[in-house]
Scaffold this motif. Structure first.
Motif, PDB file in Angstrom:
ATOM      1  N   TYR A  13      50.660  49.535  38.788  1.00 20.40           N
ATOM      2  CA  TYR A  13      50.852  49.250  37.499  1.00 20.40           C
ATOM      3  C   TYR A  13      49.824  48.188  37.200  1.00 20.40           C
ATOM      4  CZ  TYR A  13      55.532  51.454  37.867  1.00 20.40           C
ATOM      5  OH  TYR A  13      56.481  52.260  38.096  1.00 20.40           O
ATOM      6  N   ALA A  14      49.054  48.263  35.911  1.00 21.22           N
ATOM      7  CA  ALA A  14      48.286  47.405  35.332  1.00 21.22           C
ATOM      8  C   ALA A  14      48.115  47.605  33.775  1.00 21.22           C
ATOM      9  CB  ALA A  14      46.914  47.610  36.148  1.00 21.22           C
ATOM     10  N   ASP A  15      47.616  46.458  33.188  1.00 19.72           N
ATOM     11  CA  ASP A  15      47.466  46.663  31.732  1.00 19.72           C
ATOM     12  C   ASP A  15      45.936  47.405  31.382  1.00 19.72           C
ATOM     13  OD1 ASP A  15      49.872  45.564  31.031  1.00 19.72           O
ATOM     14  OD2 ASP A  15      49.217  43.751  31.461  1.00 19.72           O
ATOM     15  N   SER A  16      45.223  47.576  32.192  1.00 22.69           N
ATOM     16  CA  SER A  16      43.785  47.924  31.818  1.00 22.69           C
ATOM     17  C   SER A  16      42.977  48.393  33.334  1.00 22.69           C
ATOM     18  CB  SER A  16      42.989  46.878  31.292  1.00 22.69           C
ATOM     19  OG  SER A  16      42.679  45.749  32.511  1.00 22.69           O
ATOM     20  N   MET A  17      42.212  49.230  33.032  1.00 20.61           N
ATOM     21  CA  MET A  17      41.488  49.598  34.501  1.00 20.61           C
ATOM     22  C   MET A  17      40.967  48.503  35.161  1.00 20.61           C
ATOM     23  SD  MET A  17      39.987  51.805  36.183  1.00 20.61           S
ATOM     24  CE  MET A  17      40.151  53.404  35.753  1.00 20.61           C
ATOM     25  N   ASN A  18      40.260  47.456  34.274  1.00 18.70           N
ATOM     26  CA  ASN A  18      39.813  46.086  35.016  1.00 18.70           C
ATOM     27  C   ASN A  18      40.753  45.506  35.750  1.00 18.70           C
ATOM     28  OD1 ASN A  18      37.286  45.344  34.404  1.00 18.70           O
ATOM     29  ND2 ASN A  18      37.578  43.971  33.056  1.00 18.70           N
ATOM     30  N   GLU A  19      42.060  45.282  35.201  1.00 19.36           N
ATOM     31  CA  GLU A  19      43.034  44.710  36.233  1.00 19.36           C
ATOM     32  C   GLU A  19      43.372  45.662  37.357  1.00 19.36           C
ATOM     33  OE1 GLU A  19      47.684  42.809  35.659  1.00 19.36           O
ATOM     34  OE2 GLU A  19      46.800  44.485  34.283  1.00 19.36           O
ATOM     35  N   ALA A  20      43.495  46.935  37.088  1.00 20.25           N
ATOM     36  CA  ALA A  20      43.744  47.777  38.285  1.00 20.25           C
ATOM     37  C   ALA A  20      42.761  47.563  39.324  1.00 20.25           C
ATOM     38  CB  ALA A  20      43.867  49.181  37.854  1.00 20.25           C
ATOM     39  N   VAL A  21      41.493  47.572  39.105  1.00 18.68           N
ATOM     40  CA  VAL A  21      40.249  47.502  39.879  1.00 18.68           C
ATOM     41  C   VAL A  21      40.503  46.097  40.667  1.00 18.68           C
ATOM     42  CG1 VAL A  21      37.750  47.235  40.139  1.00 18.68           C
ATOM     43  CG2 VAL A  21      38.638  49.101  38.852  1.00 18.68           C
ATOM     44  N   LYS A  22      40.838  44.940  39.932  1.00 18.73           N
ATOM     45  CA  LYS A  22      40.925  43.629  40.553  1.00 18.73           C
ATOM     46  C   LYS A  22      42.146  43.730  41.541  1.00 18.73           C
ATOM     47  CE  LYS A  22      39.242  40.859  36.825  1.00 18.73           C
ATOM     48  NZ  LYS A  22      39.425  39.787  35.805  1.00 18.73           N
ATOM     49  N   ILE A  23      43.027  44.401  41.147  1.00 17.89           N
ATOM     50  CA  ILE A  23      44.326  44.387  42.051  1.00 17.89           C
ATOM     51  C   ILE A  23      43.871  45.258  43.472  1.00 17.89           C
ATOM     52  CG2 ILE A  23      46.568  45.166  42.355  1.00 17.89           C
ATOM     53  CD1 ILE A  23      47.029  44.742  39.358  1.00 17.89           C
ATOM     54  N   ALA A  24      43.305  46.211  43.257  1.00 21.38           N
ATOM     55  CA  ALA A  24      42.768  47.179  44.103  1.00 21.38           C
ATOM     56  C   ALA A  24      41.903  46.579  45.340  1.00 21.38           C
ATOM     57  CB  ALA A  24      42.078  48.524  43.625  1.00 21.38           C
ATOM     58  N   HIS A  25      40.943  45.717  44.649  1.00 24.92           N
ATOM     59  CA  HIS A  25      40.042  45.222  45.275  1.00 24.92           C
ATOM     60  C   HIS A  25      40.516  43.817  46.153  1.00 24.92           C
ATOM     61  CE1 HIS A  25      36.389  47.778  44.878  1.00 24.92           C
ATOM     62  NE2 HIS A  25      36.875  47.990  43.762  1.00 24.92           N
ATOM     63  N   SER A  26      41.641  43.286  45.698  1.00 23.65           N
ATOM     64  CA  SER A  26      42.235  42.287  46.330  1.00 23.65           C
ATOM     65  C   SER A  26      42.874  42.411  47.658  1.00 23.65           C
ATOM     66  CB  SER A  26      42.923  41.276  45.345  1.00 23.65           C
ATOM     67  OG  SER A  26      44.192  42.123  44.978  1.00 23.65           O
ATOM     68  N   ASP A  27      43.240  43.708  47.976  1.00 23.11           N
ATOM     69  CA  ASP A  27      43.739  43.913  49.160  1.00 23.11           C
ATOM     70  C   ASP A  27      42.877  43.745  50.410  1.00 23.11           C
ATOM     71  OD1 ASP A  27      44.783  45.479  51.388  1.00 23.11           O
ATOM     72  OD2 ASP A  27      45.847  46.972  50.152  1.00 23.11           O
ATOM     73  N   PRO A  28      43.433  42.742  51.389  1.00 21.02           N
ATOM     74  CA  PRO A  28      42.723  42.706  52.453  1.00 21.02           C
ATOM     75  C   PRO A  28      42.035  43.945  53.375  1.00 21.02           C
ATOM     76  CG  PRO A  28      44.599  41.233  52.439  1.00 21.02           C
ATOM     77  CD  PRO A  28      44.657  42.197  51.269  1.00 21.02           C
ATOM     78  N   PHE A  29      42.922  45.267  52.961  1.00 23.11           N
ATOM     79  CA  PHE A  29      42.135  46.297  53.652  1.00 23.11           C
ATOM     80  C   PHE A  29      41.057  46.530  53.180  1.00 23.11           C
ATOM     81  CE2 PHE A  29      45.960  48.632  55.984  1.00 23.11           C
ATOM     82  CZ  PHE A  29      46.095  47.806  56.972  1.00 23.11           C
ATOM     83  N   THR A  30      40.764  46.319  51.747  1.00 24.52           N
ATOM     84  CA  THR A  30      39.606  46.556  51.068  1.00 24.52           C
ATOM     85  C   THR A  30      38.667  45.576  51.359  1.00 24.52           C
ATOM     86  OG1 THR A  30      40.925  47.519  49.504  1.00 24.52           O
ATOM     87  CG2 THR A  30      38.615  47.081  48.810  1.00 24.52           C
ATOM     88  N   VAL A  31      38.915  44.110  51.226  1.00 20.68           N
ATOM     89  CA  VAL A  31      38.077  42.982  51.402  1.00 20.68           C
ATOM     90  C   VAL A  31      37.119  43.074  52.623  1.00 20.68           C
ATOM     91  CG1 VAL A  31      38.073  40.516  51.641  1.00 20.68           C
ATOM     92  CG2 VAL A  31      39.539  41.570  49.620  1.00 20.68           C
TER      93      VAL A  31
END
Length: 97
Positions: free
Chosen positions: A54-72
Protein backbone atom coordinates in the motif's frame (compact mmCIF):
# COMPACT_ATOMS: atom_id res chain seq x y z
CA UNK A 1 -4.12 4.34 -0.40
CA UNK A 2 -3.50 2.43 -3.59
CA UNK A 3 -2.05 -1.05 -4.03
CA UNK A 4 1.17 -1.57 -5.96
CA UNK A 5 2.63 -4.82 -7.21
CA UNK A 6 6.36 -5.19 -6.83
CA UNK A 7 7.80 -7.84 -9.14
CA UNK A 8 11.28 -9.04 -8.24
CA UNK A 9 13.32 -11.29 -10.51
CA UNK A 10 16.79 -12.58 -11.28
CA UNK A 11 17.26 -14.14 -7.83
CA UNK A 12 20.93 -14.72 -7.06
CA UNK A 13 20.71 -17.65 -4.64
CA UNK A 14 24.45 -17.68 -4.02
CA UNK A 15 24.30 -14.21 -2.43
CA UNK A 16 21.79 -15.14 0.28
CA UNK A 17 23.23 -15.04 3.77
CA UNK A 18 21.53 -15.47 7.12
CA UNK A 19 22.17 -11.79 7.89
CA UNK A 20 20.58 -10.67 4.63
CA UNK A 21 17.55 -12.88 5.26
CA UNK A 22 17.10 -11.48 8.78
CA UNK A 23 17.40 -7.91 7.46
CA UNK A 24 14.78 -8.68 4.77
CA UNK A 25 12.37 -10.20 7.30
CA UNK A 26 12.85 -7.22 9.64
CA UNK A 27 12.07 -4.90 6.70
CA UNK A 28 8.87 -6.83 5.97
CA UNK A 29 7.86 -6.67 9.63
CA UNK A 30 8.47 -2.93 9.68
CA UNK A 31 6.44 -2.11 6.57
CA UNK A 32 3.71 -4.45 7.81
CA UNK A 33 3.62 -2.64 11.15
CA UNK A 34 3.20 0.63 9.22
CA UNK A 35 0.25 -0.85 7.31
CA UNK A 36 2.12 -0.90 3.98
CA UNK A 37 2.37 -4.65 3.31
CA UNK A 38 -0.58 -6.54 1.84
CA UNK A 39 1.22 -9.78 0.94
CA UNK A 40 4.54 -11.10 -0.26
CA UNK A 41 6.36 -14.25 -1.20
CA UNK A 42 8.46 -16.11 -3.74
CA UNK A 43 6.79 -17.50 -6.85
CA UNK A 44 7.14 -21.29 -6.94
CA UNK A 45 9.39 -22.79 -9.57
CA UNK A 46 10.92 -19.49 -10.64
CA UNK A 47 13.55 -16.89 -9.76
CA UNK A 48 10.80 -14.36 -9.00
CA UNK A 49 8.97 -12.98 -6.00
CA UNK A 50 6.05 -10.64 -5.52
CA UNK A 51 5.04 -8.05 -2.98
CA UNK A 52 1.81 -6.13 -2.92
CA UNK A 53 2.17 -2.95 -0.93
CA UNK A 54 0.00 0.00 0.00
CA UNK A 55 1.27 3.47 -0.85
CA UNK A 56 -0.09 6.94 -1.49
CA UNK A 57 1.78 7.33 -4.79
CA UNK A 58 4.01 5.54 -7.27
CA UNK A 59 6.94 7.53 -5.86
CA UNK A 60 6.29 6.20 -2.37
CA UNK A 61 5.77 2.65 -3.67
CA UNK A 62 9.11 2.76 -5.48
CA UNK A 63 10.85 4.05 -2.34
CA UNK A 64 9.37 1.22 -0.27
CA UNK A 65 10.29 -1.37 -2.90
CA UNK A 66 13.87 -0.14 -3.18
CA UNK A 67 14.37 -0.04 0.59
CA UNK A 68 14.14 -3.85 0.93
CA UNK A 69 17.56 -5.34 1.73
CA UNK A 70 16.92 -7.99 -0.94
CA UNK A 71 16.80 -5.17 -3.49
CA UNK A 72 19.51 -3.00 -1.95
CA UNK A 73 21.93 -5.95 -1.96
CA UNK A 74 20.92 -7.19 -5.43
CA UNK A 75 19.62 -10.57 -4.23
CA UNK A 76 16.78 -9.64 -6.58
CA UNK A 77 18.55 -7.32 -9.05
CA UNK A 78 15.50 -6.74 -11.25
CA UNK A 79 12.53 -4.85 -9.88
CA UNK A 80 9.34 -3.54 -11.41
CA UNK A 81 6.64 -1.56 -9.59
CA UNK A 82 3.14 -1.36 -11.07
CA UNK A 83 -0.09 0.13 -9.76
CA UNK A 84 -2.80 -2.50 -9.27
CA UNK A 85 -6.26 -1.65 -10.58
CA UNK A 86 -8.11 -4.08 -8.35
CA UNK A 87 -11.17 -5.78 -9.81
CA UNK A 88 -13.62 -6.95 -7.15
CA UNK A 89 -17.29 -7.35 -6.37
CA UNK A 90 -17.53 -3.88 -4.83
CA UNK A 91 -16.51 -2.19 -8.09
CA UNK A 92 -18.33 -4.78 -10.22
CA UNK A 93 -14.98 -6.05 -11.48
CA UNK A 94 -14.26 -2.72 -13.15
CA UNK A 95 -17.47 -2.75 -15.22
CA UNK A 96 -18.48 0.66 -13.90
CA UNK A 97 -16.36 3.79 -13.78
Amino acid sequence: MKKYVVLLSGKKKSTLTEILLVEHVNHLKEINKKGRLFLCGPLAGSDKAIKIIYADSMNEAVKIAHSDPFTVNSYYPNIEVLELKEANEANEYLLKG
